[in-house]
Structure formats: structure tokens, C-alpha cells
Motif scaffolding. Sequence first.
Motif, PDB file in Angstrom:
ATOM      1  N   ASN A 231     -42.787  26.779  10.468  1.00 13.23           N
ATOM      2  CA  ASN A 231     -43.012  27.146  11.865  1.00 13.23           C
ATOM      3  C   ASN A 231     -43.718  26.014  12.574  1.00 13.23           C
ATOM      4  O   ASN A 231     -44.785  25.581  12.184  1.00 13.23           O
ATOM      5  CB  ASN A 231     -43.866  28.425  11.920  1.00 13.23           C
ATOM      6  CG  ASN A 231     -43.861  29.032  13.299  1.00 13.23           C
ATOM      7  OD1 ASN A 231     -43.848  28.316  14.293  1.00 13.23           O
ATOM      8  ND2 ASN A 231     -43.855  30.356  13.352  1.00 13.23           N
TER       9      ASN A 231
ATOM     10  N   ARG B 172     -36.259  27.719  11.879  1.00 12.23           N
ATOM     11  CA  ARG B 172     -36.970  27.484  13.132  1.00 12.23           C
ATOM     12  C   ARG B 172     -36.105  27.886  14.323  1.00 12.23           C
ATOM     13  O   ARG B 172     -34.896  27.657  14.333  1.00 12.23           O
ATOM     14  CB  ARG B 172     -37.360  26.015  13.270  1.00 12.23           C
ATOM     15  CG  ARG B 172     -38.351  25.545  12.218  1.00 12.23           C
ATOM     16  CD  ARG B 172     -38.647  24.068  12.360  1.00 12.23           C
ATOM     17  NE  ARG B 172     -39.664  23.644  11.403  1.00 12.23           N
ATOM     18  CZ  ARG B 172     -40.114  22.403  11.293  1.00 12.23           C
ATOM     19  NH1 ARG B 172     -39.631  21.460  12.082  1.00 12.23           N
ATOM     20  NH2 ARG B 172     -41.038  22.098  10.407  1.00 12.23           N
TER      21      ARG B 172
ATOM     22  N   GLU C  70     -38.875  26.160  18.842  1.00 17.41           N
ATOM     23  CA  GLU C  70     -39.760  25.464  17.903  1.00 17.41           C
ATOM     24  C   GLU C  70     -39.249  24.060  17.611  1.00 17.41           C
ATOM     25  O   GLU C  70     -40.026  23.107  17.498  1.00 17.41           O
ATOM     26  CB  GLU C  70     -39.883  26.273  16.613  1.00 17.41           C
ATOM     27  CG  GLU C  70     -40.654  27.570  16.772  1.00 17.41           C
ATOM     28  CD  GLU C  70     -40.555  28.467  15.555  1.00 17.41           C
ATOM     29  OE1 GLU C  70     -41.437  29.325  15.395  1.00 17.41           O
ATOM     30  OE2 GLU C  70     -39.593  28.323  14.774  1.00 17.41           O
TER      31      GLU C  70
END
Length: 458
Positions: free
Chosen positions: A454, A428, A432
Motif C-alpha cells: 500500500n 495497488r 496509489e
Amino acid sequence: MTKIENLQPPSVSILGLLSGLTQHWPSPIFSQLSTNENPLGRALTAAEQNWMVSLPYLGGLLGPPMSGLIMEKWGRKSALFGAYVTGVVCSLAAALGTQTWHLYLSRATAGMSAYSGIIVAAVYLGEIADERYRGVVYSSIPLSVSAGMLMCFWIGLYASIAQLHFTILAVALLGLMLTGFLPESPYYLLQRLQSGNAGKSLSLLRNSDDILGELTLIQAHVAKTGNLQSKAVRKSLGIVPGLVVLAQFSGSVAIRGNIRSLFLKTGWSISDNAAGVVIGIIQICSSVFTMGVDWMGRKNMLTFASFGLAFLLGILGIYFQFLDESLENYAEITWLPLLVFMGYFLLFYSSLSSLPLLYITEIMPLNIKSLTGGFLMALQSLLSFLLVFFYDHMVKGLGTSGYFYVSSIAMLGLALYVQIMLFETKGRSLDEIFIQMNKSKRSKGAFSKNAPENCENL
């Protein structure tokens, strides 16, 4: 991974090598200080030797917060320079010193350089690395620290105090020179509204001019992280101190510092130097396993290591309890604690010694990462000092077996803490991760074993 990215970890990892070289003095150095054959011309007193052991921890209290401030005000590269400069002071003070205070200065600046260097390197590498390889890039730090410690023990077997520290000086000067060629973190440059320089830095890091998309994402992330009242700030400040504190109660610092006396209790006779070399080799081997963090994941590795350490510490507790009660019955299985200690160090140095710092640099929002990271390293240094200082008192009060039982329970607590409080960050981007931290409620998927990679899919 681009060619330029491949060059950054070795350059920064020299700081890890320097940290490993300066953290611990091998016993031959203390042996020299116990005789008249040293630069002081006299033997150090027991009180002076205790100061030599304690001062690196004091330096660890002062150095990281100062480095955090430098990272925040003047950039990551400036903090890298600062860590190397304190390494230069450390080496020159010991190599050329003829007074006790010279050695005191050397040990204090050694702690400043070692603890500061680790947090600065972690923050810098975490910001310049591609999210796909961030764990692998970060693993260069524990590997280089382990190599530095082993190098220090080997050199200490044959070298004088001056020769050892001239070697450290050469490493520090090499690091200073290479740091001049490193690009500044694009995250820091965008914080300072230097978008042009940030673009140049990112282009150099990625070895490509096609960086507009990533640069736009970083700009958006920097804009989001300016609020000190955000949920991400509050959550991270609630999570990371517990992770640091529980990880320190693995007992690793005290066990390593007293490994010779622990072996003697089990019937093994081993010198401090031999123990240091063996542990150093195990450290290097275990650091290689840290590279699997981008495959196995931070949360899974921390959980597995915590349960594994709890199990091994429990075995040691049982062994030493029975050993105290009936030595003859256990004289024939002295191989058991040897294998358990080897497994303990292998597990600890492959995960618990380094992954909490990686996780901290990932989930801490950009606007508090530098300063908070510095203070967390200072907290780690303080806890290490207290655990070493009070080790004998705890053993007298609880017994050796009781000490291991307490550490085992602490590791069970850490495993539960990781499962309840942490979410997976592998693969990530920092943006994120920030989005996940900023959610009003913990997403069930964020803490599940099969959490999506994700955050946009959450």
C-alpha cells in the motif's frame, strides 16, 4: 470478485479472440492464394503476398492511435465498438471479395482491429477491475488472443477463405452485441463530470449499492490526474517507451515467423501448420501462467522471464554457432533446440507478450492513458514490422547465432531495466500507483523487493 465483474472479462475477451483470429493467416490460406482455386480466380504474385503480410502492421500503425482518440473523446465502450466494427469490415471484405484490393482492405482492417482491440480491452479492464484481481482479470486478454490464433490455424486447415472469415464475422457480431450490455468505465464518466452515471456504472460492476466509498476515491483520483505537467506524467513517459522497445527485441515476432526455417537448420522437418498449432497450444498453456501475476507480481515475473529468455536465447546462439562450424557433431542433439524453443515460447507468452501492456495501463496517468496507449501500440506494431522485414538482413550480416546473441543481450538489458526503472504495482489501486509515480524522488522501498503493498505506507 463479484458476479458482475466475473461477466466483464469474458465479454471483453471476445475482442481478444477476434484479435487472435485476425492477426495471422494460416499457411493453407496463402496456399489457396497461390493457385487459381480462390475467389480472385488467379494466383497472387509474390509482391501481392508480401503486401498481405505487411498490411496488418500498417493497420496496427493507424488503428491504435484512432482508438486512443475515441477512448478519450467518446469513451471506452465506443472504442470497443470501433474495434469490433473494423473486425466486421475485415471479415466481409475477405469473405465476399473478388478483387485484390478487397483482400488488401481485409488485411489492413485486420491489423486495425487486432492492435486496437488489445489496447482498448487492456485500458477498459484495468479501470473496471478491483485492484486485488486486476492481474487475473487482465490475463483473460492474452488467453483469448492465444485461443483465437489456435482457432484460426485449426479452421484454416479445412476451411476456405470465405468460411474462415464468416467465422470471424460471427465472433465480431457476437462481441458487438455483448458490448452493448457493458457499463462504461466509471473513470471516464467522472472525467466527463457524469457522477450520476459513474455511480450507476460502478454499482453494476460491483453488484452492490454500497459503492460510495470507492466512488469517492475514484473522484479524488480523477481530480488529481488533470495536470499534464505532473511528475507522474513525465515519469511514465520516460519509463514505458523503453519497456515497449526492449520487449520487442526478444525476437519473438521474427522467430515465430521463421520457425520452420529455423527447425530445418537443426534437422527437424515441420510444416508451417504444425508449427502454428504447436505454438498455439504452448501459447494457451503459458497464458494460464499469466494468471499468477497477482501472486508473483509484475516486476518479479518480468525479471524472471527476461533472465530466462536471455539464457535460452544464449543457448540457441551457442547451438547455431557450433552447428555452422561442425554439423555432424550436433546432428544427434537436435532435440535440444526443440526443447529450448518450447521453453522460449512458454516464457515469452506467459509474461513478456502481455505484462508490459498491463504495467503500462497501470502506471500511465488517466489524462494521457488513452492517447499514449494507442501510440505505444502503434510503436509496437512498427517495431514488429521492422524486425520481421529486416530479419533476413540481420541473419545474413550477423549469422543465425549472432541474431540470437543480440536478442539475448537485449533481454539482459530488459531485466536490468525492469529492476532499475519499475516498481511493483500488484494489489495497488490506480490512485496509489499515481501517488507513487508523483513522488519527487523514487522511494527506496518502492523499488526494493519487499516494497509495501500500500503506497500509503511508504
